[in-house]
Design a protein around this motif. Structure first.
Motif, PDB file in Angstrom:
ATOM      1  N   ALA A  15      -2.933  -0.310  -9.210  1.00 26.96           N
ATOM      2  CA  ALA A  15      -3.125  -0.909  -7.939  1.00 26.96           C
ATOM      3  C   ALA A  15      -1.927  -1.886  -7.497  1.00 26.96           C
ATOM      4  N   GLN A  16      -1.031  -2.463  -8.441  1.00 26.95           N
ATOM      5  CA  GLN A  16       0.321  -2.984  -7.969  1.00 26.95           C
ATOM      6  C   GLN A  16       1.057  -1.958  -7.354  1.00 26.95           C
ATOM      7  N   SER A  17       1.060  -0.940  -7.869  1.00 25.71           N
ATOM      8  CA  SER A  17       2.097   0.142  -7.235  1.00 25.71           C
ATOM      9  C   SER A  17       1.335   1.016  -6.073  1.00 25.71           C
ATOM     10  N   GLY A  18       0.115   0.382  -5.512  1.00 29.98           N
ATOM     11  CA  GLY A  18      -0.282   0.954  -4.435  1.00 29.98           C
ATOM     12  C   GLY A  18      -1.448   1.925  -4.482  1.00 29.98           C
ATOM     13  N   LEU A  19      -1.756   2.256  -5.553  1.00 26.58           N
ATOM     14  CA  LEU A  19      -2.821   3.261  -5.866  1.00 26.58           C
ATOM     15  C   LEU A  19      -4.123   2.717  -6.507  1.00 26.58           C
TER      16      LEU A  19
END
Length: 276
Positions: free
Chosen positions: A115-119
């Motif tokens: 989630a931190q990487s946008g996924l």
């Protein structure tokens, strides 16, 4: 820690693993010694005392190497298999993190990292090599799948969030651009490489040409190689080699430039076109 004049510091050594520990440090991850203790002469105190040196802080001693295969469906969902090999500070960061949570929660940790990487993942699975193995790289193996997204069309663009942890890089650049805080920046790895192979569904192909962009200055080198293996199969390899693991405020401009331009390269999109 030894010198000709005096012994100025006492740290712990575990002979069975040739492991050094400094309990006075509140910043070094578990299983490491802080960088000021690195590459210094020491005296093993005992019935048969001897001299040695603590491990060095060379960038090549701490790093990560990863490989992943990602399949992209027509509904925009992603399915991936990943393997990550960690050494030095990177290995100890993950060992320390995972030692604090039960194995049943590993999936939740992976979901948070993604989630931190946008996924946003729909299903995740994470397994590791034994955490007590100190001489070999620490290995993380994961599989994950995202929820359906925007269906692929001739105008679709896939934005890659793989390779270096862009969330961490954003945090770093925020620290570097602070106007009130000036302190050395510690990078937990000296080298990093990530290889991604991306497969498209039948009827689609990548609209991209082979490329090999690079960013280089006194802070280090970042390379990204883009290679079209087949009309529907793309390979992207990102590589970061840092010159140091600790950067002084005077080195901020070059480190900021290196990280910022590396982020820009990684976040460039690749066009997808319909072939049928």
């Amino acid at each position: 820690m030894a010198s000709l004049q005096q012994i100025n510091h006492v740290i712990v050594h575990v002979p069975a693993y040739h492991l050094y520990l400094d309990a006075t440090s509140g910043y070094a991850p578990a299983g490491t010694i802080p960088l000021p203790d690195a590459n210094h002469p020491v005296i093993f105190v005992g019935a048969h005392s001897e001299t040695a040196r603590t491990p060095g802080d060379a960038p090549e001693a701490s790093g990560m190497t990863g490989m992943e295969t990602v399949s992209i469906a027509k509904d925009g969902s992603l399915k991936a298999q990943e393997t990550l090999h960690l050494t030095g500070y990177e290995a100890w960061f993950w060992k320390d993190l995972l030692a604090r949570i039960p194995m049943s929660e590993y999936g939740a940790v992976l979901h948070h990292v993604m989630a931190q990487s946008g996924l946003m993942t729909q299903s995740v699975h994470l397994k590791t090599s034994p955490t007590h193995t100190l001489s070999d790289p620490f290995t993380l193996q994961s599989t994950w799948k995202t929820a359906p997204g925007v269906p692929l069309t001739a105008a679709s663009r896939i934005h890659l969030h793989y390779g270096l942890n862009t969330a961490s890089l954003r945090n770093l650049t925020a620290r570097l651009t602070s106007t009130t805080v000036r302190y050395p920046v510690f990078m937990p790895y000296g080298h990093a490489q990530w290889n991604s192979t991306l497969d498209l569904p039948k009827g689609y192909s990548w609209d991209v040409k082979d490329a090999d962009p690079q960013v280089k200055n006194s802070a280090g080198v970042f390379d990204e190689k883009i290679h079209l293996l087949a009309p529907d199969k793309l390979e992207v390899t990102s590589s970061m080699r840092l010159a140091h693991m600790v950067y002084s405020p005077e080195a901020y401009p070059d480190l900021y430039k290196l990280v910022s331009e590396a982020m820009a390269l990684e976040q460039e999109g690749f066009a997808v076109k319909a072939t049928s």
